[in-house]
Design an enzyme around this catalytic site. Structure first.
Site, PDB file in Angstrom:
ATOM      1  N   SER A 125      27.338  27.350  14.151  1.00  0.00           N
ATOM      2  CA  SER A 125      26.406  26.686  15.069  1.00  0.00           C
ATOM      3  C   SER A 125      24.951  26.893  14.645  1.00  0.00           C
ATOM      4  CB  SER A 125      26.614  27.190  16.499  1.00  0.00           C
ATOM      5  OG  SER A 125      26.359  28.573  16.564  1.00  0.00           O
ATOM      6  N   CYS A 126      24.700  27.894  13.781  1.00  0.00           N
ATOM      7  CA  CYS A 126      23.316  28.154  13.384  1.00  0.00           C
ATOM      8  C   CYS A 126      22.795  27.120  12.390  1.00  0.00           C
ATOM      9  CB  CYS A 126      23.161  29.555  12.817  1.00  0.00           C
ATOM     10  SG  CYS A 126      23.827  29.726  11.176  1.00  0.00           S
ATOM     11  N   LYS A 170      25.572  26.302   4.294  1.00  0.00           N
ATOM     12  CA  LYS A 170      26.641  25.710   5.122  1.00  0.00           C
ATOM     13  C   LYS A 170      26.433  24.192   5.274  1.00  0.00           C
ATOM     14  CE  LYS A 170      29.398  29.124   6.233  1.00  0.00           C
ATOM     15  NZ  LYS A 170      30.845  29.085   5.920  1.00  0.00           N
TER      16      LYS A 170
HETATM   17  O1  GFB Z   1      24.723  37.967  16.711  1.00  0.00           O
HETATM   18  P1  GFB Z   1      23.365  37.854  16.144  1.00  0.00           P
HETATM   19  O2  GFB Z   1      23.040  38.787  15.034  1.00  0.00           O
HETATM   20  O3  GFB Z   1      23.243  36.390  15.672  1.00  0.00           O
HETATM   21  O4  GFB Z   1      22.250  38.120  17.269  1.00  0.00           O
HETATM   22  P2  GFB Z   1      22.425  35.066  15.900  1.00  0.00           P
HETATM   23  C1  GFB Z   1      22.257  37.477  18.506  1.00  0.00           C
HETATM   24  C2  GFB Z   1      21.163  37.986  19.402  1.00  0.00           C
HETATM   25  O5  GFB Z   1      21.513  39.310  19.832  1.00  0.00           O
HETATM   26  C3  GFB Z   1      19.756  38.087  18.811  1.00  0.00           C
HETATM   27  C4  GFB Z   1      20.380  40.174  19.748  1.00  0.00           C
HETATM   28  O6  GFB Z   1      18.835  37.646  19.802  1.00  0.00           O
HETATM   29  C5  GFB Z   1      19.594  39.580  18.578  1.00  0.00           C
HETATM   30  O7  GFB Z   1      18.230  40.003  18.636  1.00  0.00           O
HETATM   31  N1  GFB Z   1      20.865  41.557  19.572  1.00  0.00           N
HETATM   32  C6  GFB Z   1      20.708  42.562  20.480  1.00  0.00           C
HETATM   33  C7  GFB Z   1      21.542  42.051  18.530  1.00  0.00           C
HETATM   34  N2  GFB Z   1      21.226  43.700  20.009  1.00  0.00           N
HETATM   35  C8  GFB Z   1      21.772  43.421  18.813  1.00  0.00           C
HETATM   36  C9  GFB Z   1      22.482  44.200  17.848  1.00  0.00           C
HETATM   37  O8  GFB Z   1      22.728  45.381  18.005  1.00  0.00           O
HETATM   38  N3  GFB Z   1      22.908  43.558  16.726  1.00  0.00           N
HETATM   39  C10 GFB Z   1      22.666  42.219  16.510  1.00  0.00           C
HETATM   40  N4  GFB Z   1      23.131  41.650  15.385  1.00  0.00           N
HETATM   41  N5  GFB Z   1      21.979  41.464  17.391  1.00  0.00           N
HETATM   42  C11 GFB Z   1      23.394  34.662  13.548  1.00  0.00           C
HETATM   43  C12 GFB Z   1      22.950  34.093  12.239  1.00  0.00           C
HETATM   44  O9  GFB Z   1      22.349  34.520  14.418  1.00  0.00           O
HETATM   45  O10 GFB Z   1      24.471  33.925  14.099  1.00  0.00           O
HETATM   46  C13 GFB Z   1      24.074  33.851  11.342  1.00  0.00           C
HETATM   47  O11 GFB Z   1      21.942  34.927  11.691  1.00  0.00           O
HETATM   48  C14 GFB Z   1      25.325  33.292  12.005  1.00  0.00           C
HETATM   49  O12 GFB Z   1      23.629  32.997  10.350  1.00  0.00           O
HETATM   50  C15 GFB Z   1      25.600  33.853  13.379  1.00  0.00           C
HETATM   51  O13 GFB Z   1      25.229  31.913  12.090  1.00  0.00           O
HETATM   52  C16 GFB Z   1      26.654  33.081  14.143  1.00  0.00           C
HETATM   53  O14 GFB Z   1      23.225  34.189  16.785  1.00  0.00           O
HETATM   54  O15 GFB Z   1      21.022  35.253  16.328  1.00  0.00           O
END
Ligand code: GFB
Length: 314
Positions: free
Chosen positions: A109-110, A141
């Site tokens: 979805s990103c 992608k």
């Molecule tokens: O899951 P996430 O890394 O992916 O982060 P995205 C989602 C949200 O969760 C962001 C917050 O707003 C982060 O700031 N968040 C809070 C955290 N705590 C945490 C934590 O401990 N770990 C992480 N990882 N996030 C990704 C893309 O974006 O989505 C990829 O970078 C991919 O390319 C994936 O498409 C599905 O949804 O922001």
């Protein structure tokens, strides 16, 4: 239906989505072919050709990819664009040239524009600027999805792209720096509970909204689409179950039994403010998700406690 004469290849069978697709196929008595990275590096065109020439798969699930959460994407863009372009180019091209009938490519979805109208429809692709934190991954992608369409138009190859929302579940990556939000928070809350720490720090502001899909639900949708969909282009595979990151942290505290404080590290990026998909095309075909976010997190936490988040060897 995937017939008894089909030979199904799951590329990326050790990853969260690939391993869930293998489970979904086995549950339908379909025994897929898989191959470990040691035996066939999918970034190596010659190795991929040799594998396809030997096995001659008829149906290919392309779930192999370099993936990661917001921080890994933001800091390792070169690796994300290079590895994904190489893997998908090699596999899509070999599948077509070496006689596969059908290929399902996993998008994300990103790859839709950062400020796309919500819920995001399939036709919003390439209608606006992308989220900068995962631009290299998204461009790779988008290239893969375009390649599937181009092979369909030029060569009549039945390739299409499934667009999951944020996937979580059994087999997720719990590396503190590279994980997506669900796995990252699950490990942090679990460890904080064991050490009786007074606070857990979550990233960003907590305000972004994410649509979550359990990996087993997504795998079920992928097998369903392999059997029932041949139109090409993109098809969204979300659940329409949306949650704010703040609400997710609260739910995670409940699921893991953590009773301390939650604070926010505003130096970490929020990423896209909202990513909810418009799922009516998939749902109209007759597929619906089965797992609520709470039930999915409980299942994942049970698996995490049993395995410490370690995937079985290939
Ligand atoms: O899951 P996430 O890394 O992916 O982060 P995205 C989602 C949200 O969760 C962001 C917050 O707003 C982060 O700031 N968040 C809070 C955290 N705590 C945490 C934590 O401990 N770990 C992480 N990882 N996030 C990704 C893309 O974006 O989505 C990829 O970078 C991919 O390319 C994936 O498409 C599905 O949804 O922001």
């Amino acid at each position: 239906m995937i017939g008894t004469d089909a030979k199904v290849f799951v590329a990326g069978h050790r990853g969260m989505v690939g391993s869930a697709i293998v489970r979904a196929l086995l549950a339908r008595s379909v025994h897929p072919v898989t191959i470990s990275r040691g035996e066939c590096d999918l970034t190596d065109r010659e190795a991929v050709d040799t594998f396809f020439a030997r096995e001659r798969p008829t149906h290919v699930f392309l779930a192999a990819a370099k993936v990661g959460g917001i921080l890994a994407n933001d800091t390792q863009g070169a690796d994300f664009i290079r590895e994904n372009l190489m893997i998908q180019t090699n596999v899509i091209d070999a599948a077509y040239r070496l006689g596969a009938q059908k290929l399902l490519f996993l998008g994300s979805s990103c790859i839709y524009p950062k400020h796309a109208e919500q819920p995001m429809r399939e036709d919003c692709l390439l209608t606006g600027p992308l989220e900068p934190t995962n631009l290299p991954y998204a461009i790779a992608k988008i290239a893969g999805a375009t390649m599937c369409d181009a092979y369909r138009r030029q060569y009549g190859f039945d390739a299409f792209t499934v667009m999951p929302s944020n996937v979580y579940g059994i087999g997720d990556n719990f590396d503190p720096q590279a994980s997506h939000v669900v796995a990252g928070l699950m490990r942090r809350f679990h460890e904080a509970k064991l050490k009786a720490e007074p606070e857990v720090v979550a990233w960003g502001s907590g305000s972004p909204m994410r649509e979550l899909v359990d990996a087993d639900d997504l795998a079920d949708a992928c097998v369903f689409l392999m059997e029932n969909y041949s139109e090409g282009g993109l098809i969204n595979a979300g659940t329409s179950q949306e949650i704010s990151i703040k609400a997710l942290t609260e739910l995670m505290a409940e699921v893991t039994g953590y009773e301390g404080r939650i604070t926010w590290d505003l130096s970490k990026p929020d990423g896209t403010p909202r990513k909810i998909m418009e799922n009516s095309r998939l749902h109209a075909l007759g597929w619906q998700p089965k797992t609520t976010i709470r039930a999915g997190l409980e299942k994942m936490y049970a698996w995490f406690q049993e395995t410490d988040g370690k995937r079985p060897a290939a």
